[in-house]
Design an enzyme around this catalytic site. Sequence first.
Site, PDB file in Angstrom:
ATOM      1  N   ASP A   1      -1.244  -8.410   1.990  1.00  0.00           N
ATOM      2  CA  ASP A   1      -2.353  -7.927   2.809  1.00  0.00           C
ATOM      3  C   ASP A   1      -3.213  -9.086   3.311  1.00  0.00           C
ATOM      4  O   ASP A   1      -3.612  -9.953   2.535  1.00  0.00           O
ATOM      5  CB  ASP A   1      -3.251  -6.993   1.998  1.00  0.00           C
ATOM      6  CG  ASP A   1      -2.527  -5.770   1.462  1.00  0.00           C
ATOM      7  OD1 ASP A   1      -1.328  -5.881   1.137  1.00  0.00           O
ATOM      8  OD2 ASP A   1      -3.167  -4.719   1.355  1.00  0.00           O
TER       9      ASP A   1
ATOM     10  N   HIS B   1      -5.838  -8.300   6.000  1.00  0.00           N
ATOM     11  CA  HIS B   1      -7.124  -7.639   6.291  1.00  0.00           C
ATOM     12  C   HIS B   1      -8.076  -8.535   7.094  1.00  0.00           C
ATOM     13  O   HIS B   1      -9.217  -8.774   6.702  1.00  0.00           O
ATOM     14  CB  HIS B   1      -7.805  -7.197   4.990  1.00  0.00           C
ATOM     15  CG  HIS B   1      -7.195  -5.977   4.366  1.00  0.00           C
ATOM     16  ND1 HIS B   1      -7.163  -4.758   5.021  1.00  0.00           N
ATOM     17  CD2 HIS B   1      -6.582  -5.791   3.175  1.00  0.00           C
ATOM     18  CE1 HIS B   1      -6.570  -3.872   4.240  1.00  0.00           C
ATOM     19  NE2 HIS B   1      -6.195  -4.468   3.123  1.00  0.00           N
TER      20      HIS B   1
ATOM     21  N   ASP C   1      -0.959  -4.340   6.435  1.00  0.00           N
ATOM     22  CA  ASP C   1      -2.418  -4.425   6.319  1.00  0.00           C
ATOM     23  C   ASP C   1      -2.957  -5.703   6.950  1.00  0.00           C
ATOM     24  O   ASP C   1      -3.490  -6.590   6.282  1.00  0.00           O
ATOM     25  CB  ASP C   1      -2.875  -4.287   4.868  1.00  0.00           C
ATOM     26  CG  ASP C   1      -2.934  -2.830   4.419  1.00  0.00           C
ATOM     27  OD1 ASP C   1      -2.395  -1.965   5.127  1.00  0.00           O
ATOM     28  OD2 ASP C   1      -3.522  -2.554   3.356  1.00  0.00           O
TER      29      ASP C   1
ATOM     30  N   ASP D   1      -8.686  -4.252   9.495  1.00  0.00           N
ATOM     31  CA  ASP D   1      -9.716  -3.585   8.683  1.00  0.00           C
ATOM     32  C   ASP D   1     -10.288  -4.532   7.629  1.00  0.00           C
ATOM     33  O   ASP D   1      -9.618  -5.424   7.125  1.00  0.00           O
ATOM     34  CB  ASP D   1      -9.198  -2.319   7.991  1.00  0.00           C
ATOM     35  CG  ASP D   1      -8.951  -1.167   8.948  1.00  0.00           C
ATOM     36  OD1 ASP D   1      -9.590  -1.146  10.016  1.00  0.00           O
ATOM     37  OD2 ASP D   1      -8.117  -0.296   8.631  1.00  0.00           O
ATOM     38  N   ARG D   2     -11.570  -4.307   7.322  1.00  0.00           N
ATOM     39  CA  ARG D   2     -12.306  -4.978   6.248  1.00  0.00           C
ATOM     40  C   ARG D   2     -12.689  -6.415   6.575  1.00  0.00           C
ATOM     41  O   ARG D   2     -13.835  -6.780   6.395  1.00  0.00           O
ATOM     42  CB  ARG D   2     -11.545  -4.874   4.924  1.00  0.00           C
ATOM     43  CG  ARG D   2     -11.402  -3.416   4.491  1.00  0.00           C
ATOM     44  CD  ARG D   2     -10.779  -3.240   3.134  1.00  0.00           C
ATOM     45  NE  ARG D   2     -10.801  -1.813   2.802  1.00  0.00           N
ATOM     46  CZ  ARG D   2      -9.925  -1.202   2.027  1.00  0.00           C
ATOM     47  NH1 ARG D   2      -8.953  -1.897   1.469  1.00  0.00           N
ATOM     48  NH2 ARG D   2     -10.014   0.086   1.797  1.00  0.00           N
TER      49      ARG D   2
ATOM     50  N   ASN E   1      -0.567   0.702   5.169  1.00  0.00           N
ATOM     51  CA  ASN E   1      -1.329   1.947   5.311  1.00  0.00           C
ATOM     52  C   ASN E   1      -2.532   1.779   6.233  1.00  0.00           C
ATOM     53  O   ASN E   1      -3.070   2.766   6.750  1.00  0.00           O
ATOM     54  CB  ASN E   1      -1.776   2.480   3.949  1.00  0.00           C
ATOM     55  CG  ASN E   1      -2.781   1.582   3.255  1.00  0.00           C
ATOM     56  OD1 ASN E   1      -2.547   0.377   3.093  1.00  0.00           O
ATOM     57  ND2 ASN E   1      -3.893   2.138   2.829  1.00  0.00           N
ATOM     58  N   HIS E   2      -2.947   0.536   6.485  1.00  0.00           N
ATOM     59  CA  HIS E   2      -4.070   0.311   7.402  1.00  0.00           C
ATOM     60  C   HIS E   2      -3.620   0.159   8.848  1.00  0.00           C
ATOM     61  O   HIS E   2      -4.475  -0.018   9.728  1.00  0.00           O
ATOM     62  CB  HIS E   2      -4.883  -0.910   6.972  1.00  0.00           C
ATOM     63  CG  HIS E   2      -5.851  -0.611   5.882  1.00  0.00           C
ATOM     64  ND1 HIS E   2      -7.187  -0.343   6.103  1.00  0.00           N
ATOM     65  CD2 HIS E   2      -5.664  -0.487   4.547  1.00  0.00           C
ATOM     66  CE1 HIS E   2      -7.790  -0.104   4.959  1.00  0.00           C
ATOM     67  NE2 HIS E   2      -6.885  -0.189   3.991  1.00  0.00           N
TER      68      HIS E   2
ATOM     69  N   HIS F   1       5.260  -1.807   1.867  1.00  0.00           N
ATOM     70  CA  HIS F   1       3.840  -2.055   1.693  1.00  0.00           C
ATOM     71  C   HIS F   1       3.288  -1.434   0.418  1.00  0.00           C
ATOM     72  O   HIS F   1       2.627  -2.096  -0.383  1.00  0.00           O
ATOM     73  CB  HIS F   1       3.032  -1.539   2.881  1.00  0.00           C
ATOM     74  CG  HIS F   1       1.552  -1.751   2.687  1.00  0.00           C
ATOM     75  ND1 HIS F   1       0.980  -3.001   2.752  1.00  0.00           N
ATOM     76  CD2 HIS F   1       0.551  -0.887   2.377  1.00  0.00           C
ATOM     77  CE1 HIS F   1      -0.313  -2.904   2.496  1.00  0.00           C
ATOM     78  NE2 HIS F   1      -0.603  -1.629   2.260  1.00  0.00           N
TER      79      HIS F   1
ATOM     80  N   ARG G   1      -6.038   7.540  -5.326  1.00  0.00           N
ATOM     81  CA  ARG G   1      -6.246   7.317  -3.891  1.00  0.00           C
ATOM     82  C   ARG G   1      -6.360   8.625  -3.111  1.00  0.00           C
ATOM     83  O   ARG G   1      -6.904   8.617  -2.006  1.00  0.00           O
ATOM     84  CB  ARG G   1      -5.109   6.479  -3.308  1.00  0.00           C
ATOM     85  CG  ARG G   1      -5.055   5.036  -3.791  1.00  0.00           C
ATOM     86  CD  ARG G   1      -4.003   4.280  -3.009  1.00  0.00           C
ATOM     87  NE  ARG G   1      -3.731   2.949  -3.496  1.00  0.00           N
ATOM     88  CZ  ARG G   1      -4.363   1.835  -3.104  1.00  0.00           C
ATOM     89  NH1 ARG G   1      -5.346   1.922  -2.225  1.00  0.00           N
ATOM     90  NH2 ARG G   1      -4.009   0.662  -3.579  1.00  0.00           N
TER      91      ARG G   1
ATOM     92  N   HIS H   1      -0.613  -4.006  -0.806  1.00  0.00           N
ATOM     93  CA  HIS H   1      -1.358  -2.753  -0.982  1.00  0.00           C
ATOM     94  C   HIS H   1      -2.368  -2.760  -2.130  1.00  0.00           C
ATOM     95  O   HIS H   1      -3.497  -2.318  -1.963  1.00  0.00           O
ATOM     96  CB  HIS H   1      -0.369  -1.604  -1.167  1.00  0.00           C
ATOM     97  CG  HIS H   1      -0.973  -0.237  -1.094  1.00  0.00           C
ATOM     98  ND1 HIS H   1      -1.907   0.122  -0.138  1.00  0.00           N
ATOM     99  CD2 HIS H   1      -0.755   0.871  -1.844  1.00  0.00           C
ATOM    100  CE1 HIS H   1      -2.235   1.397  -0.309  1.00  0.00           C
ATOM    101  NE2 HIS H   1      -1.561   1.869  -1.337  1.00  0.00           N
TER     102      HIS H   1
END
Length: 279
Positions: A34, A36, A58, A61-62, A88-89, A140, A191, A219
């Site tokens: 990830d 991000h 991923d 995001d963030r 998943n992002h 992922h 989750r 993840h």
Amino acid sequence: MASVDDIVDLLARVRERSRGLLINLEGKYTAVGDLHGDLATLELVLKEWEGPYLFLGDYVDRGDKGLEVVTTVFQLYLEGKAAVLRGNHESPIMNIEGGFLDELCEKLGRKCGYVYKEFEKTFATLPLAAVVNRKIVALHGGIPLREDMTPATLAELEKIEGDLTAPQNPLAFQTLWNDPCPCDKYSPSPRGPGIWLFGRDVTREFHKLHNTAVVIRGHTYVPQGCAVHHGGGVVTVFSSSAGPYQKTKPKVALVKNGVEVYDAATKNSAKCPEDVDVF
């Protein structure tokens, strides 16, 4: 910063190159977990580690450089320098609240909605999993479970059809969202609904079905940047120190017939904690 037209053209070319939901790779890869929006770590990896690269999802995001990260990763893919999996992002499920849509609007202005729809279409075409040298499975999240709670096969993932913009297919959804647990079988994930924690027995059966040895995945946030699960049958790599992950020590992995994890910055071999209970 690339123009709107350049970004849209890049995304269209990625969609045109789509190779399906399961890809087969040969050779040695540097796997990246990830990111991000962590452009600094991505640039470090590209400078210090040889390609080709295997990105585990991923990208956005963030962190605040998601646009730069994802477009760089996609450009590497188009140049034949990287394999790119979906996380998943890479989904509107996360991007509306996770920050990527807001980032696009801040950087691209009134055309951000149009550009985001192009990202949605592109994310939906990314592979869910890769098999490296017939021995290593990269994805992922985690091993997906059928209704009878036995591990699904890669062949089942490959055959998934329909609109995957916001994945409704349970096997696709779980591949992006599931996590390993220090347990034998499985349990519902904190989750949310439709997501599972899978244990040692699931991992063992999955590898037996495919004659594989290791699942490498991202993840799961771990401050050390990596973790080993189920006697080495699953390895987690996390590569972001952006946003809420500033204390992380990013890791990468060399993947060939096995998986070797290293500190991204120092290049030292990593000591990854075993069977951590992240929840």
